[in-house]
Design an enzyme around this catalytic site. Structure first.
Site, PDB file in Angstrom:
ATOM      1  N   LYS A   1      35.804  40.927  43.993  1.00 33.41           N
ATOM      2  CA  LYS A   1      36.214  39.786  43.156  1.00 33.41           C
ATOM      3  C   LYS A   1      37.066  38.826  43.983  1.00 33.41           C
ATOM      4  O   LYS A   1      37.865  39.257  44.820  1.00 33.41           O
ATOM      5  CB  LYS A   1      36.999  40.313  41.943  1.00 33.41           C
ATOM      6  CG  LYS A   1      37.356  39.241  40.920  1.00 33.41           C
ATOM      7  CD  LYS A   1      38.036  39.864  39.702  1.00 33.41           C
ATOM      8  CE  LYS A   1      38.409  38.825  38.655  1.00 33.41           C
ATOM      9  NZ  LYS A   1      39.057  39.419  37.466  1.00 33.41           N
TER      10      LYS A   1
ATOM     11  N   SER B   1      37.171  38.286  33.011  1.00 38.17           N
ATOM     12  CA  SER B   1      37.031  37.313  34.063  1.00 38.17           C
ATOM     13  C   SER B   1      36.253  37.809  35.292  1.00 38.17           C
ATOM     14  O   SER B   1      35.874  37.001  36.133  1.00 38.17           O
ATOM     15  CB  SER B   1      38.420  36.875  34.520  1.00 38.17           C
ATOM     16  OG  SER B   1      39.127  37.973  35.073  1.00 38.17           O
TER      17      SER B   1
ATOM     18  N   SER C   1      39.326  42.379  31.681  1.00 35.37           N
ATOM     19  CA  SER C   1      38.387  41.696  32.585  1.00 35.37           C
ATOM     20  C   SER C   1      37.462  42.584  33.412  1.00 35.37           C
ATOM     21  O   SER C   1      36.542  42.070  34.056  1.00 35.37           O
ATOM     22  CB  SER C   1      39.145  40.787  33.532  1.00 35.37           C
ATOM     23  OG  SER C   1      39.428  39.591  32.868  1.00 35.37           O
TER      24      SER C   1
END
Ligand code: GLN
Length: 499
Positions: free
Chosen positions: A79, A154, A178
């Protein structure tokens, strides 16, 4: 051999046995990214040649017997809020569009030591604020199961990458859901570890008392193997567990195919979670999952969790308060996007312009909200009250987990929404975090795993929440469930198109 069908551990096994080369696996993944990323937009940065060079080096170490980790050589994704030395890390924001970290996050350092081959950095909601991966400066990510839908957020880029077969596992971060929610929307397995089980050093902070890095993969066993490589004490993060403590994940890896681990476990089913506008197919899928576990000898116990409605306001006050403080460093001088100095009136104007240009709408909204909640005169009424509610949420989970070994719950009230639907009504989007934020408020581990499809063929996720540092037990039960069911084997159909 269809590499797309294999789990990360299976790929790792083939590599160790010399049946698959690390470079071959890496080229396969890069080729898949090339053909599917234009439609999915899961990667912000693709490392390409750098990944191939890394694969060659890792192959050498594996062949020389110097790298023995079960995931050594398996291509994966990170990420874009986890610092990677020499690899651009944007956090989904214009603010950090050209940021190239000078150091690795502890987690990145550890996966590299264990032979990870990083294919690139994945898209995310700006500064990890969001539930859809639509607020990124790099544009929205699409759900591989239906490209008119969001992958969740997210960590939507990481989840979409694994679901689309672009990477065999990925790292995400979870502040209020997330990791778990994108896993639910994309038919994957993901763990938010216990707060303090994984170092936050080098993770670009959103809300420091809630943030945790965790694995996203197809199976609970893959998550266990990944977590094993990067969890553990770190002197550079004072909120990390003390030296000498460990999560005992090895145990899970040794017993992954033994559903007997479920026998006698008391699993609480929070009744209050099955009311709040929960999509009926999700309700049914979770109750079916409960029966699967019951058939193996688990005891399913209906329980009541108080304070379900208080969790969302408490979370959004605490998360935005911490974010407003964490994000104050992006002033265009010390860090972040710098506005054109020629056009500013004074220093305040310089800050105002730079921060307005560098941050997107959702991030600005949260900074304002957090600053308001912390300002004198409002601090007691909002922030302090939220801290009290947080303690009460913690207490109610402690009580529930005193009577049960773990809880079984939905991850999100619905399956993946359509792109564009959520941002028009932020309050509604915040409410979709209702089942996930409590684990962060209470610092507890929570595992999300697929347990069905809805009428439209979209994945449904369920969540196991356990006591602090009970991560291994959740993974063991998750792995047992995956021996008994095959929802984690389902794959979306994606068309490959040449760029
Ligand atoms: N959707 C939640 C938020 O926007 C959670 C985000 C996260 O876990 N990073 O705050």
């Amino acid at each position: 051999m269809d590499l797309l069908k294999l789990s990360a551990l299976e790929i790792g096994g083939l590599i160790r046995q010399g049946e698959l080369g690390v470079v071959e696996a890496t080229r396969f993944a890069l080729d898949r990214i090339d053909k599917t990323n234009p439609a999915i937009n899961s990667f912000v940065t693709i490392t390409g040649e750098q990944a191939i060079a890394r694969a060659e080096a890792v192959q050498k170490d594996i062949s020389a017997g110097q790298l023995t980790s079960p995931l050594a050589g398996v291509p994966m994704a990170v990420k874009d809020n986890i610092s990677t030395q020499g690899i651009r890390t944007t956090c989904g924001s214009k603010m950090l569009d050209d940021y190239i970290p000078a150091y690795d996050a502890t987690v990145a350092e550890r996966i590299f030591q264990n032979g990870a081959v990083v294919l690139g950095k994945t898209n995310m909601d700006e500064f990890a604020m969001g539930s859809t991966t639509e607020t990124s400066y790099s544009g929205p990510t699409k759900n591989p199961w239906a490209t008119d839908r969001v992958p969740g957020g997210s960590s939507g880029g990481s989840a979409a990458a694994v679901a689309a077969g672009q990477a065999w596992y990925a790292l995400g971060s979870d502040t209020g859901g997330s990791i778990r929610q994108p896993c639910a929307y994309c038919g994957l397995t993901g763990l938010k570890p216990t707060y303090g089980a994984v170092s936050r050093y080098g993770l670009i902070a959103y809300a420091s008392s809630l943030d945790q890095i965790g694995p996203i993969a197809r199976t609970a066993a893959d998550c266990a193997a990944a977590l094993q490589t990067f969890a553990g004490p770190d002197s550079r993060d004072s909120s990390c567990m003390p030296e000498g403590q460990n999560l005992d994940i090895r145990r899970v890896l040794e017993t992954v195919d033994n559903p007997a681990s479920v026998k006698g476990l008391v699993i609480g089913l929070p009744e209050d979670y099955f009311t709040h506008g929960l999509q009926p197919e999700i309700d049914q899928a979770i109750r079916r999952a409960a029966r699967v576990l019951e058939d193996q000898g688990a005891i399913i116990r209906p329980i009541s969790l108080s304070l379900v409605d208080e969790a969302i306001p408490a979370y959004y006050l605490i998360a935005t308060a911490e974010a407003s403080s964490n994000l104050s460093r992006y002033d265009g001088i010390k860090y972040g996007w710098r506005t054109n100095e020629e056009e500013v009136e004074d220093l305040v104007d310089f800050y105002r312009k730079g921060r307005t240009e560098g941050f997107g709408r959702e991030v600005r909204r949260r900074i304002l909200l957090g600053t308001f909640a912390l300002s004198s005169g409002y601090y007691d009424a909002y922030y302090l009250k939220a801290l009290k509610a947080r303690q009460m949420v913690k207490d109610s989970f402690a009580k529930a987990l005193g009577d049960c070994d773990m809880l079984l719950a939905p991850v999100a009230p619905t399956t993946a929404p359509k792109i564009g639907e959520s941002l028009s009504d932020p309050l509604k989007m915040y409410l979709s975090d209702i089942y996930t934020v409590s684990a962060n408020l209470a610092g507890l581990p929570a595992l999300s795993l697929p347990c069905g499809l809805d009428d439209q063929g979209l994945p449904i996720g369920m969540q196991l929440i356990g006591p602090a540092f009970g991560d291994a037990k959740l993974l063991a039960v998750g792995a047992a469930y995956q021996v008994l069911t095959d929802f984690h084997q389902l794959r979306p159909e994606i068309e490959e198109v040449a760029k």
